[in-house]
Design a protein around this motif. Structure first.
Motif, PDB file in Angstrom:
ATOM      1  N   VAL A 168       0.859  -1.198   0.000  1.00 37.91           N
ATOM      2  CA  VAL A 168       0.000   0.000   0.000  1.00 37.91           C
ATOM      3  C   VAL A 168       0.887   1.236   0.000  1.00 37.91           C
ATOM      4  CG1 VAL A 168      -1.710   1.320   1.314  1.00 37.91           C
ATOM      5  CG2 VAL A 168      -1.860  -1.184   1.211  1.00 37.91           C
ATOM      6  N   ASP A 169       0.542   2.220  -0.830  1.00 38.45           N
ATOM      7  CA  ASP A 169       1.291   3.471  -0.846  1.00 38.45           C
ATOM      8  C   ASP A 169       0.802   4.361   0.291  1.00 38.45           C
ATOM      9  OD1 ASP A 169       3.201   5.298  -1.959  1.00 38.45           O
ATOM     10  OD2 ASP A 169       1.529   6.460  -2.772  1.00 38.45           O
ATOM     11  N   HIS A 170       1.729   4.821   1.118  1.00 37.16           N
ATOM     12  CA  HIS A 170       1.375   5.618   2.289  1.00 37.16           C
ATOM     13  C   HIS A 170       1.761   7.083   2.122  1.00 37.16           C
ATOM     14  CE1 HIS A 170       1.529   1.467   3.809  1.00 37.16           C
ATOM     15  NE2 HIS A 170       0.655   1.862   4.712  1.00 37.16           N
ATOM     16  N   LEU A 171       1.921   7.543   0.888  1.00 38.99           N
ATOM     17  CA  LEU A 171       2.307   8.927   0.626  1.00 38.99           C
ATOM     18  C   LEU A 171       1.132   9.751   0.113  1.00 38.99           C
ATOM     19  CD1 LEU A 171       5.849   8.659  -1.022  1.00 38.99           C
ATOM     20  CD2 LEU A 171       5.278  10.007   1.004  1.00 38.99           C
ATOM     21  N   LYS A 172       1.040  10.983   0.600  1.00 37.73           N
ATOM     22  CA  LYS A 172       0.020  11.925   0.135  1.00 37.73           C
ATOM     23  C   LYS A 172       0.721  13.233  -0.218  1.00 37.73           C
ATOM     24  CE  LYS A 172      -4.208  14.308   1.602  1.00 37.73           C
ATOM     25  NZ  LYS A 172      -5.164  14.533   2.727  1.00 37.73           N
ATOM     26  N   GLY A 177      -1.916  23.977  -2.251  1.00 31.91           N
ATOM     27  CA  GLY A 177      -3.154  23.747  -1.516  1.00 31.91           C
ATOM     28  C   GLY A 177      -4.087  22.733  -2.118  1.00 31.91           C
ATOM     29  N   ASN A 178      -3.750  22.196  -3.273  1.00 35.87           N
ATOM     30  CA  ASN A 178      -4.601  21.199  -3.943  1.00 35.87           C
ATOM     31  C   ASN A 178      -3.949  19.819  -3.869  1.00 35.87           C
ATOM     32  OD1 ASN A 178      -6.538  23.161  -4.913  1.00 35.87           O
ATOM     33  ND2 ASN A 178      -4.977  23.794  -6.399  1.00 35.87           N
ATOM     34  N   ASP A 179      -4.797  18.782  -3.648  1.00 35.52           N
ATOM     35  CA  ASP A 179      -4.280  17.417  -3.629  1.00 35.52           C
ATOM     36  C   ASP A 179      -3.626  17.088  -4.959  1.00 35.52           C
ATOM     37  OD1 ASP A 179      -5.149  17.050  -1.071  1.00 35.52           O
ATOM     38  OD2 ASP A 179      -6.955  15.928  -1.615  1.00 35.52           O
ATOM     39  N   LEU A 180      -2.534  16.350  -4.888  1.00 30.42           N
ATOM     40  CA  LEU A 180      -1.756  16.008  -6.073  1.00 30.42           C
ATOM     41  C   LEU A 180      -1.659  14.495  -6.172  1.00 30.42           C
ATOM     42  CD1 LEU A 180       0.179  16.867  -8.390  1.00 30.42           C
ATOM     43  CD2 LEU A 180       2.006  16.928  -6.675  1.00 30.42           C
ATOM     44  N   PHE A 181      -2.021  13.941  -7.326  1.00 26.06           N
ATOM     45  CA  PHE A 181      -1.962  12.497  -7.541  1.00 26.06           C
ATOM     46  C   PHE A 181      -0.754  12.165  -8.401  1.00 26.06           C
ATOM     47  CE2 PHE A 181      -2.999   8.825 -10.286  1.00 26.06           C
ATOM     48  CZ  PHE A 181      -3.036   7.843  -9.298  1.00 26.06           C
ATOM     49  N   ILE A 182       0.097  11.286  -7.905  1.00 26.90           N
ATOM     50  CA  ILE A 182       1.242  10.789  -8.673  1.00 26.90           C
ATOM     51  C   ILE A 182       1.093   9.279  -8.781  1.00 26.90           C
ATOM     52  CG2 ILE A 182       3.752  10.618  -8.802  1.00 26.90           C
ATOM     53  CD1 ILE A 182       3.932  13.129  -7.102  1.00 26.90           C
ATOM     54  N   PRO A 183       0.868   8.752  -9.990  1.00 24.03           N
ATOM     55  CA  PRO A 183       0.630   7.312 -10.152  1.00 24.03           C
ATOM     56  C   PRO A 183       1.732   6.476  -9.520  1.00 24.03           C
ATOM     57  CG  PRO A 183       0.243   8.476 -12.212  1.00 24.03           C
ATOM     58  CD  PRO A 183       0.860   9.460 -11.277  1.00 24.03           C
ATOM     59  N   GLU A 184       1.329   5.335  -8.982  1.00 25.56           N
ATOM     60  CA  GLU A 184       2.313   4.421  -8.410  1.00 25.56           C
ATOM     61  C   GLU A 184       3.180   3.841  -9.532  1.00 25.56           C
ATOM     62  OE1 GLU A 184       0.443   1.474  -6.004  1.00 25.56           O
ATOM     63  OE2 GLU A 184      -0.735   2.931  -4.866  1.00 25.56           O
ATOM     64  N   GLY A 185       4.374   3.420  -9.151  1.00 23.32           N
ATOM     65  CA  GLY A 185       5.286   2.826 -10.129  1.00 23.32           C
ATOM     66  C   GLY A 185       6.644   3.502 -10.088  1.00 23.32           C
TER      67      GLY A 185
END
Length: 340
Positions: A168-172, A177-185
């Motif tokens: 499980v990825d435990h990084l946020k 101020g905006n949530d940022l999504f970085i794909p796993e891999g």
């Protein structure tokens, strides 16, 4: 007979030259584009031990060039934090300063403290922790980092988890101020529209490198407090929280003489570190000087960051330390000193 011998030698020589050329051609060439660097526009070839600046193997060493060094030579480094090298902040939390001296800074659980405050960069840390009955202070770990640069903000944090799961990825992450999504891999990455911050995963999950070009590089790893750590230190970790936290290592490319912070001040050329070498746990203070009201504020009493901060040439202090192993054979890093 003599002719055959000469012909054989010629063939061997050609094969050797061909092999050497092939090896050389597989080595990546790096170029420094900072006009202030003594290495400006020089072509620097990566060594055979790490011929490229990236690798499909997350455990492999990669090629790195310090453009602020007058040597202009490539070297090998690992992409994950080295907790026994200058710029590291790991465990509960143990730091190794720019001066190479090991010290502990406990802070307080659920509060934020300035690790680095310079004219053009602010790095804060939020601590997580607990205080078992009978203890006079909190056990603490770094739970999140907040960066301020120019007029922008970036944060990364370890997500709270009851139990640890490597799958499980435990990084946020957040940006402005905006949530940022970085794909796993491994090698999955993101960069800002202005290219002034880049985040790259150094494993499929839980490890990244954050780069602010020509300013700083931060290697980050998320880990739990293990049962073994709990047994050794008697943290008394509850069953509902594994205290996921960050292991970090910083590399800076031109801090000013005015740099401040729990870690930042150790890069001042005349700083006298109060930590005592040889002591099992040399603790330094500074909570009142470096406490901030939030993860993304620069309001500590000793903070020097300015959103329009510009490094004056007379204030500039290019100070870069390689990711050297400073264990020196010591266990646990007690009292270790890494010489420049």
């Amino acid at each position: 007979m003599e002719m055959i011998r000469r012909f054989s030698l010629l063939i061997i020589l050609l094969l050797f030259v061909s092999s050497a050329t092939a090896i050389s051609s597989n080595k990546e060439t790096k170029t420094c584009y900072n006009r202030k660097s003594k290495c400006f526009l020089k072509k620097i070839t990566c060594p055979a031990e790490c011929p490229a600046s990236s690798s499909k193997d997350p455990k492999a060493k990669v090629c790195y060039v310090n453009c602020d060094s007058p040597i202009c030579k490539a070297a090998c480094k690992r992409r994950k934090p080295n907790c026994n090298a200058p710029g590291a902040g790991c465990y509960d939390p143990r730091f190794i300063g720019g001066d190479g001296i090991v010290f502990y800074f406990h802070g307080k659980s659920n509060e934020q403290f300035t690790l680095v405050s310079d004219l053009n960069l602010q790095i804060n840390a939020r601590f997580t922790g607990l205080r078992p009955a009978g203890r006079t202070r909190d056990y603490t770990w770094i739970q999140a980092l907040g960066l301020l640069f120019d007029t922008k903000t970036f944060s990364l944090e370890a997500i709270t988890a009851a139990t640890w799961d490597n799958e499980v990825d435990h990084l946020k992450f957040s940006y402005n101020g905006n949530d940022l999504f970085i794909p796993e891999g491994h090698r999955s990455s993101w960069k800002s529209p202005e290219n002034d911050i880049v985040v790259e995963r150094t494993s499929d999950k839980n490890s990244v490198i954050v780069t602010l070009p020509e300013v700083a590089e931060i290697s980050v790893n998320v880990v739990p407090v293990t049962k073994e750590d709990d047994r050794i230190h008697n943290y008394q970790i509850p069953s509902h929280d594994c205290f996921a936290h960050l292991e970090v290592q910083f590399r800076f490319y031109g801090l000013s003489l005015k740099v401040e912070g729990v870690l930042g001040r150790t890069y001042q050329p005349d700083f006298k570190n109060p930590a005592k070498p040889g002591v099992a746990m040399p603790v330094v203070g500074g909570e009142d000087k470096y406490r901030t009201t939030s993860l993304l504020s620069a309001d500590c009493s000793s903070c020097v960051f300015s959103p329009a901060g510009v490094l004056d040439k007379k204030d500039s202090l290019v100070m870069e330390y390689g990711m050297l192993d400073c264990t020196g054979g010591a266990t646990g890093g007690n009292g270790i000193v890494c010489r420049k």
